[in-house]
Scaffold this active site. Structure first.
Site, PDB file in Angstrom:
ATOM      1  N   HIS A  74      32.399  56.197  46.254  1.00  0.00           N
ATOM      2  CA  HIS A  74      33.842  56.334  46.000  1.00  0.00           C
ATOM      3  C   HIS A  74      34.242  57.797  45.741  1.00  0.00           C
ATOM      4  CE1 HIS A  74      34.709  51.950  45.526  1.00  0.00           C
ATOM      5  NE2 HIS A  74      33.444  51.919  45.138  1.00  0.00           N
ATOM      6  N   ASN A 147      38.104  46.367  44.129  1.00  0.00           N
ATOM      7  CA  ASN A 147      38.122  46.801  45.529  1.00  0.00           C
ATOM      8  C   ASN A 147      39.227  46.076  46.279  1.00  0.00           C
ATOM      9  OD1 ASN A 147      35.972  48.621  45.494  1.00  0.00           O
ATOM     10  ND2 ASN A 147      34.448  47.077  46.063  1.00  0.00           N
ATOM     11  N   HIS A 338      35.184  52.432  33.926  1.00  0.00           N
ATOM     12  CA  HIS A 338      33.996  51.751  33.417  1.00  0.00           C
ATOM     13  C   HIS A 338      34.331  50.270  33.221  1.00  0.00           C
ATOM     14  CE1 HIS A 338      30.557  50.595  31.219  1.00  0.00           C
ATOM     15  NE2 HIS A 338      30.841  51.079  30.025  1.00  0.00           N
TER      16      HIS A 338
END
Ligand code: HDD
Length: 701
Positions: A74, A147, A338
């Site tokens: 990413h 995603n 995170h």
């Protein structure tokens, strides 16, 4: 076409205000004013540079250290700020504070990304897109790191390094950049059938989104909502874009990589600058704890969806992105997501992929951002107060006072434990017991049924695009054994798909075999996700040159602009054109600097004397042909219709001399002299709203 004096430079000069530190004189890092930064301190005009030049040394040293390691995956992305607001209280399912009160707006930062390519790769590659959201809630930061696919390639995070090594450029020559079409990825895929479902998504048009603003987002894992009474409910998160879900076609995506490698990033930036704020609805699929085993797949398996027909998506709020970052590095590059950043009311499940992520994200920030204090970087800083006994470390910017341990009496006992009935995070008390083993659960062993479900839910044109994508990707694989093994795997999903792929890549067709999978989920097709049908922010090119019927352009432009589309006048050269009315009109862009792949539709106006103005321009003709081949709406008015004769080899029939509006598979014409009526505009808007016209023979996808 606009006023000639319009300044088109977009650089943000206004960003430098009088109160901005940059408005004062140049200084060193120590605040000492610098009178000269163009020449090094030297012994004489032609002499050697002196070590004593602290300004030179500081400037070069800082420059030498400007880069930080890019994200291991990413790496390339774009971010924006905005807000989230719930539609109503979700207290029945979760105690999360930001999901309680519709009048409370929670600030967010979202980063979209591609996965495989490095930071400098192109946007429109075939890849998954990251969709990571940081909610700055009153109870601390919550990160939903998702995603644009609802499933992942592997089931257990211990396979992540293997998968990423396989998809990344090959180790001997670092090729290919930003692409999955190479041997090592397909070797891995052919040996690891759990990848098949996500690979099916990767081969679909979902992997080449038209815009970050026009793609869905998914939390992927099954998470757990927990309400104030401590009751848990399984939850899957969905982001649905207001503008609908739209994709490029593969040929166009590839050309975009050269024409504008920043196609998706620029689109997001420009829309926000223009006040066209992208919006998504947050939806949840909720499954009561007692229904954990009610499905024919395991809720803990991240390679599976819950079909929306089985558990509907319930809308719970909306997110709007309304502010671009001011400094890419400070914000978009340094933002640290995170999965372990959760708030009370949102908890994990035992999905082994999620469990691994909860380790990996914190770990990666330590190397990428150079130490444990990255949560002090402004974009990562919570709005909720932070009181810890964590101290020191690289880049510590807080000046801590008092004691740094617990329990203490010298610091007045502060910071104290939070009361359990307040906002403290309490982990869901799930009962767990089992033998210590390395073994995948039997309930994770079906790798084919949902790959088939996805494929069978596609329309014919989507299926064809998937076949084409497999042929392209496997066609780039050198090892014929890998091609053949992949086809064997595909045959277990769908025999016709496997045969169609095999025919394109020079491997034996698989033996006919019946697969048991017949289910469909219509909600998965792009045709079911067109949004509200609006044409807001679509980019429409109008091809003009001297002699153009400016009245036609103005009339259509007004209608399109009223619908929210962005219309640009393109001419063979920049500057101005002279309309048939003798007036001068400003050109927005010169044709040689753009291409059809950067626009959603094209309009060719006519000239009043019967001559089509752009008929002689090769760029204009290529523009029209390319738009048509990519399935885009093509409009023409008056003598501009003659320009469409360039499409005759593609099978477009133009009834010469016809009068009135004709709309045929996205080609909208009105050959009447001076034509530009409301009927034409309506038909053209409808053609644009349909996005692409797959029923054209033969369209190159
Ligand atoms: Fe990951 C980054 C999404 C599985 C390890 N991941 C990263 C980003 C997104 C995702 C959107 C970019 C965040 C940003 O913009 O900064 N990742 C996913 C999704 C997954 C997933 C939806 C599966 C459901 N990831 C996954 C696994 C692991 C990682 C299984 C490791 C065990 N991911 C990382 C990472 C990254 C990352 C190495 C690289 C940069 C970063 O975290 O901050 O830790």
């Amino acid at each position: 076409m606009g006023a000639p004096s319009e300044d088109r430079k977009q650089y943000q000069r206004e960003a430098f205000h009088a109160d901005d530190p940059a408005a004062g004189p140049l200084t060193t890092d120590q605040g000492v004013e610098v009178d000269h930064t163009d020449d090094s301190l030297a012994a004489g005009e032609r002499g050697p540079t002196l070590m004593e030049d602290f300004h030179f040394r500081e400037k070069l040293t800082h420059f030498d250290h400007e880069r930080i390691p890019e994200r291991v995956v990413h790496a390339r992305g774009a971010g924006a700020y905005g807000y989230f607001e719930p539609y109503e209280s979700c207290a029945e399912f979760t105690r999360a504070a930001f999901l309680q009160d519709p009048s409370v707006r929670t600030p967010v930062f979202v980063r979209f990304s591609t996965v495989q390519g490095p930071k400098g790769s192109a946007d429109t590659v075939r890849d998954v897109r990251g969709f990571a959201t940081k909610f700055y809630t009153s109870e601390g930061n919550y990160d939903l790191v998702g995603n644009n696919f609802p499933v992942f390639f592997i089931q257990d995070g211990i396979k992540f390094p293997d998968f990423v090594h396989a998809v990344k450029p090959e180790p001997h020559n670092d090729i290919p950049t930003g692409a999955s079409a190479h041997d090592t990825l397909w070797d891995f895929v052919s040996l690891q059938p759990e990848t098949l479902h996500a690979i099916m998504w990767l081969m679909s048009d979902r992997a080449i989104p038209r815009s970050y603003r026009m793609m869905q987002g998914f939390g992927v894992h099954t998470f757990r909502f927990v309400n104030a009474e401590g009751r848990g409910t399984f939850v899957k998160f969905h982001w649905k874009p207001k503008l609908g879900v739209h994709s490029l076609v593969w040929d166009e995506a590839q050309e975009c990589q050269g024409r504008d490698p920043d196609f998706n990033r620029r689109d997001l930036w420009d829309a926000i600058e223009a006040g066209e704020y992208p919006e998504w609805e947050l939806g949840v699929q909720l499954v009561p704890e007692e229904d954990e085993f009610a499905f024919d797949f395991d809720l803990l398996d991240a390679t599976k969806i819950i079909p929306e027909e089985q558990v509907p998506v319930r809308p719970i709020g909306r997110m709007v992105l309304d502010r671009n970052p001011e400094n890419f590095f400070a914000e978009t590059e340094q933002v640290a997501f995170h999965t372990g950043n959760v708030v009370p009311g949102i908890d994990f499940t035992n999905d082994p992929l999620l469990q691994a992520r909860n380790f990996s994200y914190l770990d990666t920030q330590l190397i990428r951002l150079g130490g444990p204090n990255f949560s002090q970087i402004p974009v990562n800083r919570p709005v909720a107060p932070v009181r810890t006994n964590q101290r020191d470390g690289y880049h510590q910017s807080a000046i801590h006072r008092g004691t740094n341990y617990f329990p203490n009496s010298l610091g007045g006992g502060c910071p104290a434990h939070a009361g359990v009935d307040g906002h403290a995070y309490t982990h869901y008390a799930e009962r767990v017991d089992g033998a210590k083993i390395r073994k995948r659960s039997e309930s994770f062993q079906d790798h084919y049924s949902q790959a088939a479900l996805f494929f069978h839910s596609m329309t014919d044109w989507e299926k064809q695009h998937i076949v084409d994508a497999y042929r392209f990707e496997l066609g780039k694989v050198g090892a014929m054994t890998v091609r053949a093994r992949t086809v064997e795997q595909l045959a277990k999903v769908d025999g016709e798909l496997a045969t169609a792929v095999a025919r394109g890549i020079g491997v034996p067709e698989p033996a006919a075999q019946e697969t048991p999978y017949k289910q469909e989920s219509p909600a998965l097709s792009l045709d079911a996700l067109r949004g509200d049908g609006s044409i807001r922010t679509r980019q429409i090119a109008v091809l003009v040159t001297d002699g153009v019927d400016a009245a036609q352009v103005t009339s259509v432009r007004e209608t399109l602009a009223a619908e929210g589309a962005i219309v640009e006048a393109l001419a063979p050269a920049d500057g101005t054109v002279k309309g048939a009315d003798g007036e001068t009109y400003t050109v927005d862009r010169a044709l040689p600097t753009v291409a059809s792949v950067l626009y959603d539709a094209v309009l060719v106006p006519g000239g009043p004397d019967g001559t089509p103005p752009v008929a002689e321009d090769p760029d204009a003709l290529r523009f029209v042909r390319s738009a048509y081949l990519h399935g885009k709406p093509v409009g023409a008015l008056g003598s501009g219709v003659e320009v469409l004769s360039v499409l005759q080899p593609q099978g477009v029939e133009l009834s010469a001399g016809s009068r009135g509006v004709i709309a045929d598979r996205g080609v909208v014409t009105d050959a009447s002299p001076g034509a530009a009526g409301a009927e034409f505009a309506r038909a053209f808007v409808a053609a644009i709203a349909a996005h692409r016209h797959w029923d054209r023979p033969p369209v190159r996808h």
